[in-house]
Write a protein that holds these residues in place. Structure first.
Motif, PDB file in Angstrom:
ATOM      1  N   SER A 280      10.978  -4.021   6.611  1.00  0.00           N
ATOM      2  CA  SER A 280      10.479  -4.441   5.287  1.00  0.00           C
ATOM      3  C   SER A 280      10.706  -5.926   5.056  1.00  0.00           C
ATOM      4  O   SER A 280       9.832  -6.624   4.528  1.00  0.00           O
ATOM      5  CB  SER A 280      11.132  -3.612   4.180  1.00  0.00           C
TER       6      SER A 280
ATOM      7  N   ASP B 105      13.564  -1.507  -0.612  1.00  0.00           N
ATOM      8  CA  ASP B 105      13.616  -2.511  -1.674  1.00  0.00           C
ATOM      9  C   ASP B 105      13.897  -3.916  -1.171  1.00  0.00           C
ATOM     10  O   ASP B 105      13.525  -4.895  -1.828  1.00  0.00           O
ATOM     11  CB  ASP B 105      14.687  -2.124  -2.701  1.00  0.00           C
TER      12      ASP B 105
ATOM     13  N   ARG C 230      14.297   0.433   9.111  1.00  0.00           N
ATOM     14  CA  ARG C 230      13.236   0.371   8.109  1.00  0.00           C
ATOM     15  C   ARG C 230      13.477  -0.785   7.124  1.00  0.00           C
ATOM     16  O   ARG C 230      12.528  -1.420   6.659  1.00  0.00           O
ATOM     17  CB  ARG C 230      13.128   1.702   7.386  1.00  0.00           C
TER      18      ARG C 230
ATOM     19  N   ASN D 190       1.862   0.784  -4.486  1.00  0.00           N
ATOM     20  CA  ASN D 190       1.287   2.120  -4.619  1.00  0.00           C
ATOM     21  C   ASN D 190       2.361   3.067  -5.137  1.00  0.00           C
ATOM     22  O   ASN D 190       3.396   3.249  -4.498  1.00  0.00           O
ATOM     23  CB  ASN D 190       0.768   2.588  -3.246  1.00  0.00           C
ATOM     24  N   PRO D 191       2.164   3.702  -6.297  1.00  0.00           N
ATOM     25  CA  PRO D 191       3.215   4.543  -6.873  1.00  0.00           C
ATOM     26  C   PRO D 191       3.373   5.890  -6.184  1.00  0.00           C
ATOM     27  O   PRO D 191       4.368   6.591  -6.410  1.00  0.00           O
ATOM     28  CB  PRO D 191       2.747   4.737  -8.325  1.00  0.00           C
ATOM     29  N   ASP D 192       2.429   6.268  -5.350  1.00  0.00           N
ATOM     30  CA  ASP D 192       2.457   7.585  -4.714  1.00  0.00           C
ATOM     31  C   ASP D 192       2.989   7.486  -3.292  1.00  0.00           C
ATOM     32  O   ASP D 192       2.623   6.583  -2.536  1.00  0.00           O
ATOM     33  CB  ASP D 192       1.052   8.197  -4.674  1.00  0.00           C
ATOM     34  N   ASP D 193       3.852   8.428  -2.918  1.00  0.00           N
ATOM     35  CA  ASP D 193       4.373   8.455  -1.555  1.00  0.00           C
ATOM     36  C   ASP D 193       3.378   9.175  -0.651  1.00  0.00           C
ATOM     37  O   ASP D 193       3.621  10.267  -0.147  1.00  0.00           O
ATOM     38  CB  ASP D 193       5.732   9.149  -1.517  1.00  0.00           C
ATOM     39  N   ALA D 194       2.239   8.544  -0.485  1.00  0.00           N
ATOM     40  CA  ALA D 194       1.147   9.104   0.313  1.00  0.00           C
ATOM     41  C   ALA D 194       0.246   7.963   0.747  1.00  0.00           C
ATOM     42  O   ALA D 194       0.210   6.911   0.103  1.00  0.00           O
ATOM     43  CB  ALA D 194       0.347  10.119  -0.506  1.00  0.00           C
TER      44      ALA D 194
ATOM     45  N   THR E 217       0.795  -1.232   0.000  1.00  0.00           N
ATOM     46  CA  THR E 217       0.000   0.000   0.000  1.00  0.00           C
ATOM     47  C   THR E 217       0.828   1.282   0.000  1.00  0.00           C
ATOM     48  O   THR E 217       0.282   2.371  -0.192  1.00  0.00           O
ATOM     49  CB  THR E 217      -0.965   0.032   1.198  1.00  0.00           C
ATOM     50  N   ARG E 218       2.136   1.151   0.232  1.00  0.00           N
ATOM     51  CA  ARG E 218       3.033   2.304   0.116  1.00  0.00           C
ATOM     52  C   ARG E 218       4.443   1.787  -0.055  1.00  0.00           C
ATOM     53  O   ARG E 218       4.792   0.734   0.478  1.00  0.00           O
ATOM     54  CB  ARG E 218       2.930   3.195   1.361  1.00  0.00           C
ATOM     55  N   ARG E 219       5.270   2.501  -0.775  1.00  0.00           N
ATOM     56  CA  ARG E 219       6.621   2.039  -1.058  1.00  0.00           C
ATOM     57  C   ARG E 219       7.397   1.806   0.234  1.00  0.00           C
ATOM     58  O   ARG E 219       7.412   2.645   1.129  1.00  0.00           O
ATOM     59  CB  ARG E 219       7.353   3.080  -1.917  1.00  0.00           C
ATOM     60  N   ILE E 220       8.015   0.649   0.341  1.00  0.00           N
ATOM     61  CA  ILE E 220       8.865   0.300   1.468  1.00  0.00           C
ATOM     62  C   ILE E 220      10.268   0.039   0.925  1.00  0.00           C
ATOM     63  O   ILE E 220      10.468  -0.025  -0.296  1.00  0.00           O
ATOM     64  CB  ILE E 220       8.319  -0.932   2.220  1.00  0.00           C
TER      65      ILE E 220
END
Length: 329
Positions: free
Chosen positions: A300, A14, A296, A29-33, A9-12
């Protein structure tokens, strides 16, 4: 690849995404939001697994929308965004990421404690503004730490790590427990004292919150709690924002009922209560308690391993409803 589909649901970092890609088709999710609700439900409908954040509400509506779901992995130690009982009823395993962020979050709490006690953010602003005219004996007086009394609300992994970091300052450590259960580590290493919540408020020079958010801890710190604290005391919160009734905190800071507060979390994130941002005796961070590169990354990979196990029908390492697997034995 075995045909599984995962939505993140959000970039974590790699490291976790690369692990997931070894077993599934992964969409991020491509958006950082934070993901909007409609998109979350639509994506969940297409997926066998979802890896999400605290901003994602995982409830009956979510499970209704996700008939294929084999597991949900939370990228956080907190899980008040998940209806675990409902997940269990639906026989969907869910997980979180405890342990790997313990020391980073404890260190952040200490950063906040020192910053508010020694007025670091306030004096930094003065220096940057060019308003400082030179040293003076009564300028920017703060509070020391050595030999003071430290109160811990929630002596779990992070609270214990935070308390142990006080050893170099010769602090007296008090802690509370909703179950009245002693913490053997704190007792042995620090000679800590288990006390009722009200007693801790009255005696502590610094109070640090490390409790999960539950119905019992929501608004644990309200006007009545602040009234019990010393006027020279400081409050630190790196746990969950709604443990503090934020409007009451602003009033306590404005009136001098307590000396200051260091906050990393907020009652209605990302918003703050009116007046909080204007308080020089508050240090306010944007929820960065676990924000070290290594932490972080570890979060991940743990979340990814958890989800991979669930897709494979195995119990994840940090499962929130392990009884689903116990019943299969």
């Amino acid at each position: 690849m075995n045909g599984h589909k995962i939505y993140v649901t959000r970039r974590i970092p790699d490291q976790g995404l690369d692990l997931l890609r070894t077993v599934a088709d992964v969409e991020v999710n491509p958006d950082d939001a934070p993901l909007d609700r409609a998109t979350l439900l639509a994506k969940a409908a297409e997926c066998d697994g979802v890896l999400g954040l605290l901003t994602d509400r995982i409830d009956a509506e979510f499970f209704d929308a996700a008939p294929r779901l084999k597991g949900y992995a939370n990228y956080a130690v907190g899980f008040d965004n998940i209806d675990v009982a409902e997940a269990t009823r639906r026989k969907v395993p869910v997980s979180n990421t405890p342990g790997v962020l313990t020391h980073a979050t404890a260190e952040c709490a200490w950063a906040l404690l020192f910053a508010v006690a020694r007025r670091v953010a306030e004096t930094d602003r003065v220096m940057r503004s060019g308003a400082w005219t030179g040293w003076g004996p009564l300028q920017f007086l703060g509070s020391g730490v050595t030999g003071k009394t430290l109160g811990i609300v929630g002596a779990g992994r992070i609270g214990t790590a935070f308390a142990l970091m006080s050893r170099g300052f010769g602090m007296k450590v008090l802690y509370t427990s909703s179950s009245n259960r002693r913490n053997a580590v704190l007792d042995k290493e620090l000679g800590a004292e288990l006390v009722p919540f009200e007693t801790m408020l009255e005696r502590a020079d610094y109070v640090s919150i490390h409790t999960p958010l539950t119905p019992q801890t929501r608004h644990l710190f309200d006007a009545a709690a602040f009234a019990r604290m010393k006027s020279t005391a400081y409050l630190v919160n790196t746990a969950r924002g709604p443990v503090i009734k934020e409007d009451d905190l602003v009033q306590a800071l404005q009136s001098g009922e307590i000396a200051g507060a260091g906050l990393d979390v907020y009652e209605n994130e990302p918003a703050m209560a009116p007046g909080l941002a204007e308080r020089d005796n508050a240090v306010i961070l944007p929820h960065v308690g676990s924000a070290t590169t290594a932490t972080r990354e570890d979060m991940s990979t743990l979340a990814a391993r958890n989800l991979m196990a669930m897709l494979d029908g195995r119990r994840p390492e940090t499962c929130l409803n392990p009884e689903l697997f116990d019943s299969r034995a």
